[in-house]
Every structure is written in C-alpha cells, then in structure tokens.
Motif scaffolding. Structure first.
Motif, PDB file in Angstrom:
ATOM      1  N   TYR A   7       0.849  -1.186   0.000  1.00  0.00           N
ATOM      2  CA  TYR A   7       0.000   0.000   0.000  1.00  0.00           C
ATOM      3  C   TYR A   7       0.886   1.238   0.000  1.00  0.00           C
ATOM      4  N   VAL A   8       0.604   2.169  -0.910  1.00  0.00           N
ATOM      5  CA  VAL A   8       1.375   3.410  -0.986  1.00  0.00           C
ATOM      6  C   VAL A   8       0.429   4.582  -1.207  1.00  0.00           C
ATOM      7  N   ARG A   9       0.905   5.767  -0.908  1.00  0.00           N
ATOM      8  CA  ARG A   9       0.184   6.985  -1.259  1.00  0.00           C
ATOM      9  C   ARG A   9       0.742   7.436  -2.598  1.00  0.00           C
ATOM     10  N   GLY A  10      -0.144   7.774  -3.517  1.00  0.00           N
ATOM     11  CA  GLY A  10       0.323   8.215  -4.818  1.00  0.00           C
ATOM     12  C   GLY A  10      -0.723   8.040  -5.894  1.00  0.00           C
ATOM     13  N   ASP A  11      -0.256   8.114  -7.109  1.00  0.00           N
ATOM     14  CA  ASP A  11      -1.089   8.096  -8.309  1.00  0.00           C
ATOM     15  C   ASP A  11      -0.945   6.747  -9.006  1.00  0.00           C
ATOM     16  N   ALA A  12      -2.026   6.000  -9.083  1.00  0.00           N
ATOM     17  CA  ALA A  12      -1.984   4.682  -9.723  1.00  0.00           C
ATOM     18  C   ALA A  12      -1.733   4.768 -11.222  1.00  0.00           C
ATOM     19  N   THR A  13      -1.878   5.955 -11.823  1.00  0.00           N
ATOM     20  CA  THR A  13      -1.560   6.081 -13.254  1.00  0.00           C
ATOM     21  C   THR A  13      -0.068   6.309 -13.475  1.00  0.00           C
ATOM     22  N   ALA A  14       0.692   6.404 -12.402  1.00  0.00           N
ATOM     23  CA  ALA A  14       2.155   6.529 -12.476  1.00  0.00           C
ATOM     24  C   ALA A  14       2.759   5.440 -11.592  1.00  0.00           C
ATOM     25  N   PRO A  15       2.597   4.168 -11.986  1.00  0.00           N
ATOM     26  CA  PRO A  15       3.000   3.059 -11.127  1.00  0.00           C
ATOM     27  C   PRO A  15       4.505   3.022 -10.863  1.00  0.00           C
ATOM     28  N   ARG A  16       4.830   2.753  -9.617  1.00  0.00           N
ATOM     29  CA  ARG A  16       6.221   2.685  -9.188  1.00  0.00           C
ATOM     30  C   ARG A  16       6.841   1.360  -9.596  1.00  0.00           C
ATOM     31  N   GLY A  17       8.158   1.352  -9.623  1.00  0.00           N
ATOM     32  CA  GLY A  17       8.868   0.108  -9.879  1.00  0.00           C
ATOM     33  C   GLY A  17       9.490   0.074 -11.250  1.00  0.00           C
ATOM     34  N   ARG A  18       9.968  -1.111 -11.581  1.00  0.00           N
ATOM     35  CA  ARG A  18      10.616  -1.347 -12.876  1.00  0.00           C
ATOM     36  C   ARG A  18       9.939  -2.512 -13.562  1.00  0.00           C
ATOM     37  N   GLY A  19      10.187  -2.610 -14.840  1.00  0.00           N
ATOM     38  CA  GLY A  19       9.646  -3.728 -15.594  1.00  0.00           C
ATOM     39  C   GLY A  19       8.205  -3.505 -16.004  1.00  0.00           C
ATOM     40  N   PRO A  20       7.607  -4.530 -16.591  1.00  0.00           N
ATOM     41  CA  PRO A  20       6.212  -4.425 -17.046  1.00  0.00           C
ATOM     42  C   PRO A  20       5.272  -4.195 -15.871  1.00  0.00           C
ATOM     43  N   ARG A  43      -6.740  11.241 -18.959  1.00  0.00           N
ATOM     44  CA  ARG A  43      -5.826  12.397 -19.007  1.00  0.00           C
ATOM     45  C   ARG A  43      -4.418  11.962 -19.392  1.00  0.00           C
ATOM     46  N   ARG A  44      -4.073  10.755 -19.030  1.00  0.00           N
ATOM     47  CA  ARG A  44      -2.709  10.262 -19.293  1.00  0.00           C
ATOM     48  C   ARG A  44      -2.593   9.578 -20.650  1.00  0.00           C
ATOM     49  N   TRP A  45      -3.577   8.753 -21.005  1.00  0.00           N
ATOM     50  CA  TRP A  45      -3.544   7.996 -22.261  1.00  0.00           C
ATOM     51  C   TRP A  45      -4.946   7.921 -22.863  1.00  0.00           C
ATOM     52  N   PRO A  46      -5.087   8.107 -24.167  1.00  0.00           N
ATOM     53  CA  PRO A  46      -6.409   7.961 -24.794  1.00  0.00           C
ATOM     54  C   PRO A  46      -6.779   6.503 -25.095  1.00  0.00           C
ATOM     55  N   GLU A  47      -5.812   5.621 -25.171  1.00  0.00           N
ATOM     56  CA  GLU A  47      -6.056   4.249 -25.636  1.00  0.00           C
ATOM     57  C   GLU A  47      -7.028   3.443 -24.767  1.00  0.00           C
ATOM     58  N   PRO A  48      -6.946   3.475 -23.423  1.00  0.00           N
ATOM     59  CA  PRO A  48      -7.882   2.648 -22.647  1.00  0.00           C
ATOM     60  C   PRO A  48      -9.353   2.999 -22.865  1.00  0.00           C
ATOM     61  N   ALA A  68     -15.360  -9.766 -17.539  1.00  0.00           N
ATOM     62  CA  ALA A  68     -14.439  -9.755 -18.681  1.00  0.00           C
ATOM     63  C   ALA A  68     -13.231  -8.854 -18.390  1.00  0.00           C
ATOM     64  N   LEU A  69     -12.175  -9.123 -19.136  1.00  0.00           N
ATOM     65  CA  LEU A  69     -10.920  -8.390 -19.011  1.00  0.00           C
ATOM     66  C   LEU A  69     -10.450  -7.956 -20.387  1.00  0.00           C
ATOM     67  N   GLN A  70      -9.998  -6.723 -20.474  1.00  0.00           N
ATOM     68  CA  GLN A  70      -9.408  -6.196 -21.705  1.00  0.00           C
ATOM     69  C   GLN A  70      -8.071  -5.553 -21.325  1.00  0.00           C
ATOM     70  N   LEU A  71      -6.975  -6.062 -21.892  1.00  0.00           N
ATOM     71  CA  LEU A  71      -5.659  -5.463 -21.655  1.00  0.00           C
ATOM     72  C   LEU A  71      -5.330  -4.533 -22.805  1.00  0.00           C
ATOM     73  N   VAL A  72      -4.944  -3.322 -22.466  1.00  0.00           N
ATOM     74  CA  VAL A  72      -4.662  -2.295 -23.466  1.00  0.00           C
ATOM     75  C   VAL A  72      -3.233  -1.812 -23.284  1.00  0.00           C
ATOM     76  N   GLN A  73      -2.429  -1.944 -24.339  1.00  0.00           N
ATOM     77  CA  GLN A  73      -1.058  -1.439 -24.291  1.00  0.00           C
ATOM     78  C   GLN A  73      -1.082   0.083 -24.367  1.00  0.00           C
ATOM     79  N   VAL A  74      -0.369   0.729 -23.446  1.00  0.00           N
ATOM     80  CA  VAL A  74      -0.207   2.183 -23.514  1.00  0.00           C
ATOM     81  C   VAL A  74       1.295   2.411 -23.651  1.00  0.00           C
ATOM     82  N   ASP A  75       1.896   3.304 -22.888  1.00  0.00           N
ATOM     83  CA  ASP A  75       3.338   3.483 -22.968  1.00  0.00           C
ATOM     84  C   ASP A  75       4.058   2.224 -22.512  1.00  0.00           C
TER      85      ASP A  75
END
Length: 159
Positions: A7-20, A43-48, A68-75
């Motif tokens: 659990y962290v405080r922050g913005d889930a549209t800017a996920p921390r860490g490395r890798g996928p 605001r971050r990506w139009p694709e989703p 259902a699940l839909q995975l959308v590639q963004v950056d």
C-alpha cells in the motif's frame, strides 16, 4: 511467492517500480466512461477509453460482460486492464453497482496475463469508489487471485 499487497500513497496512473506494469481498474457493463479513476487514465492515455468504447460497441460479437478483461497497451512498459466489475453506473434501489463475483472473475483472468508478461499489478482500491464496494471484500479476492499466485500488487491511495 509473494502474498502481501503493498500500500502506498500516490497516483496509480504513475506506477512505481521497474519492468512491465499493469494498471487495473473496474469498469461498468453499460459502456459509460466519464467519472472516477477513468478520468485520470484518460488524461494520461487515450487508448484505454477508446478500446473500452470499441469493445462495448461490438459487444454483440465479443466477450464484453461482467467479469471480462481487456488489456490495453499504452506506454511501454505499461498496460491498462479494463475489468468489467460494475453492473450499471448508479446506486439506487437495487443496491450498489459493484459485483464482487465479476471482479473475482476479471482478476482470475488477469493473473495468467500478468505472470506471462512478468508484470506487477497496480491499482486504486478497485470497486470501492463509485461502484460502492467494501475493501474488506475486495482485498481477499486480490490476495487469492493475484498475490497468492506470485503476482506483485501495489494499491495506491490518493495522498
């Protein structure tokens, strides 16, 4: 195998860490996209949003439904997981829109995708905002479907 949720405080549209990294969130089954966490995604990506609306428009010939699940590639290295876990868009006489069994099914579908990608999953407290759910019912689903299978999960609280 990890079984803890970070659990962290922050913005889930800017996920921390490395890798996928996969950003998971809950969508409704009516094709509505315009309130809550989805606005931050748009605001971050139009694709989703575009992918979700196209998926809904073609629902007669695809798997668009609760669970259902839909995975959308963004950056690179980010993907967004549109998970159908709300019935409708409003609270009313029939209760809240959250559907825990649908969130469970979508997380079940997400786990092998995340493992295949070698990705961690990042999210707000899914199903607990506009959907009206309770975290004490959602958190065990995340543990069972993701962390107990070895998928790292980080939950972001606005801070």
């Amino acid at each position: 195998m990890t079984e803890e949720i970070t659990y962290v405080r922050g913005d889930a549209t800017a996920p921390r860490g490395r890798g996928p990294r996969v950003i998971a969130h809950v969508c409704n089954d009516r094709g509505g996209w315009g309130k809550g966490f989805v606005l931050a995604l748009s605001r971050r990506w139009p694709e989703p949003e575009r992918a979700y609306r196209d998926w809904h428009r073609a629902r007669a010939s695809n798997d668009f439904a609760l669970g259902a699940l839909q995975l959308v590639q963004v950056d690179r290295p980010f993907r967004v997981a549109n998970m159908i876990g709300r019935h409708g868009t409003r609270r009313g006489g029939t209760g809240v829109p959250v559907r825990y069994e649908a969130i469970d099914e979508a997380l079940h579908r997400l786990a092998p995708e995340a493992l295949h990608l070698g990705a961690t999953v990042h999210m707000p407290r899914i199903g607990c905002g506009l959907a009206g759910g309770h975290w004490d019912l959602v958190e065990p689903l995340i543990r069972q479907r993701l962390t107990q299978r070895g998928v790292g999960v980080t939950v972001y609280d606005v801070g």
